[in-house]
Design an enzyme around this catalytic site. Structure first.
Site, mmCIF file in Angstrom:
data_model
loop_
_atom_site.group_PDB
_atom_site.id
_atom_site.type_symbol
_atom_site.label_atom_id
_atom_site.label_comp_id
_atom_site.label_asym_id
_atom_site.label_seq_id
_atom_site.Cartn_x
_atom_site.Cartn_y
_atom_site.Cartn_z
ATOM 1 C CE LYS A 79 -3.611 2.143 2.904
ATOM 2 N NZ LYS A 79 -4.398 1.955 4.143
ATOM 3 C CB SER A 155 -6.882 4.642 3.562
ATOM 4 O OG SER A 155 -6.206 3.820 4.499
ATOM 5 C CB SER A 179 -7.932 2.082 6.395
ATOM 6 O OG SER A 179 -8.389 3.401 6.510
#
Length: 475
Positions: A79, A155, A179
């Protein structure tokens, strides 16, 4: 193996690693297949914002036939938020950090590299992770492979979209207020937020007062268990030490599950959509059929007041981060460097007295204790992951300047952040759907009991299977 692409897209990471280890496929074949699929699908999804194909190919060439590494020859994504893989960008999706490259591996990245995972690229994330959508100005919005009219969540939206679409079988995800779990729900994949302290944040010792967590999203429970086995274990001297289990998490999945007492939450502070309630009730019935005792439950919590305390605490942490990064960048951050809501967060953080910040942390510690005690009668509590179906793109608008109004939009995620605060393990599994739209339900366990959460998730995976569901955009 005659059809390499079909094998790759129909297999989870566990299957791929086993085939590489036996020599049925090579790591290079897996790397080239993943690269081809990413080139085909990513223009439609914008899930991968940095491609590290040279690194993928180099790792594949170094993966020996017969390797017993748990993820030998498995392509994956890191990520684009916080995690450092030496030589790869690490921008936090922020224009202020757009030129930053990781000088070394983070502790987690080093373990993932040793486990045989091959970095395909970095997945899209909102700026500094503060959104439950994935629409950064720097990289543009990620598309949900199920339906472009709904958010993939955030996220970790890039990771969840890429896994759902079959670009990779597993991808890194992180969680400060839902997230990991929220994009897992929006994209119909599996997402576990582990117990506080289970996964080291090295080189950091702590972040967001113990409320930030790292793990993954995947398509199968066993892949998540295997990933947790790789990352489980604190660095000596770290502030949180959850209890350990005697076996591996993968081995624990093979153990029989004793009947458990399970609380089922179907109401929330701002209402729960009827389709979400239907998914919760179907999950409850499946658990009863599996021999568990399921009881209605309502959490005793002032969600809105706690959310205000939590978000105000995180403002100070964000301001401190941007102040620190002024050193590597070579100048202080300015309003022109970040999105409007990020600037509002930084300004509030700078305006917060130290005594107020200390008081909020103590309030959150007490609230976390109260949450644990509230759930203590149950082995597992089942809640909505999101109380509403996924919102349309643009709903969580980081161009807003009113921070309180922006944070109020997160009401759908009322059942996510309490378990960041309490440190309890919480996992979204995609047991429901409304037409083509996936619906995740959340399994919350006792502190340190990821093994129980994973075992119940594995039971649901068999009782309410999701692995063969396919989104519109899929390899």
């Amino acid at each position: 193996m005659n059809d390499i692409r079909n094998f790759y897209t129909s297999s989870d990471a566990t299957d791929i690693a086993a085939a590489v280890g036996k020599g049925d496929v090579t790591a290079t074949e897996m790397a080239e297949t993943a690269i081809a699929i990413c080139e085909e699908l990513n223009p439609k999804l914008n899930a991968v914002v940095h491609k590290t194909y040279d690194m993928t190919r180099q790792a594949a060439a170094q993966t020996a036939k017969g390797s017993d590494a748990p993820f030998a020859g498995v392509p994956f994504l890191l990520k684009e938020l916080a995690s450092s893989w030496k030589g790869a960008p690490v921008t936090n999706s922020s224009r202020f950090l757009r030129d930053m490259v990781a000088p070394e591996d983070s502790g987690a990245a080093a373990r993932l590299r040793k486990a045989g995972l091959m970095l395909l690229g970095k997945s899209n994330a909102p700026e500094n992770g503060w959104s439950i959508a994935t629409e950064p100005v720097l990289y543009g919005a990620t598309v949900n492979p199920w339906d472009a009219a709904i958010t993939p969540g955030g996220s970790s939206g890039g990771s969840a979209a890429a896994v759902a679409a079959g670009i990779v079988p597993v991808a890194e995800a992180s969680d400060g207020a839902g997230s990991i779990r929220i994009p897992a729900s929006c994209c119909g994949v599996v997402g576990l937020k582990p117990s506080r302290g289970r996964v080291s944040l090295w080189p950091l010792a702590d972040y967001w007062a113990g409320s930030a967590y790292f793990l993954c999203v995947s398509r199968t429970v066993r892949d998540t268990a295997r990933y947790l086995d790789v990352l489980s274990g604190a660095t000596p001297g770290e502030p949180y030490t959850p209890p350990r289990i005697d076996s591996s998490y993968v081995d624990a999945l093979r153990d029989p599950v004793k009947p458990l007492r399970i609380g089922l939450v179907t109401t929330g502070p701002h209402g729960v959509d009827a389709d979400v309630v239907a998914a919760l009730n179907a999950t409850g019935r499946a658990l009863e059929t599996l021999g568990h005792r399921v009881e209605p439950f309502a959490m005793s919590l002032d969600f809105d007041a706690l959310w205000r305390t939590y978000t105000d605490m995180t403002c100070v942490e964000t301001a401190a981060f941007y102040d620190f990064m002024g050193g590597p960048v070579g100048r202080p951050v300015t309003e022109a460097d970040v999105e409007p809501i990020t600037w509002a967060i930084i300004e509030r953080g700078h305006a917060t007295p130290a005594t107020a910040h200390a008081g909020r942390i103590e309030s959150l510690r007490q609230a976390g204790r109260a949450i644990v005690m509230d759930l203590d009668a149950f082995d597992i509590v089942v809640t909505p992951t999101l109380t509403q179906k996924p919102r349309p793109p643009g709903f969580y608008d980081m161009s807003m300047t009113d921070l309180d109004a922006y944070n109020a939009l997160w009401a759908d995620a009322s059942f996510a952040f309490p378990f960041n605060i309490s440190g309890l393990p919480a996992m979204s599994v995609p047991t429901g759907h409304a037409g083509p739209v996936p619906i995740g339900v959340q399994l919350v366990g006792r502190y340190g009991a990821e093994d129980v959460v994973l075992c119940v998730a594995a039971q649901l995976e068999e009782a309410l299977p999701w692995r063969d569901r396919r989104p519109k955009i899929r390899a």
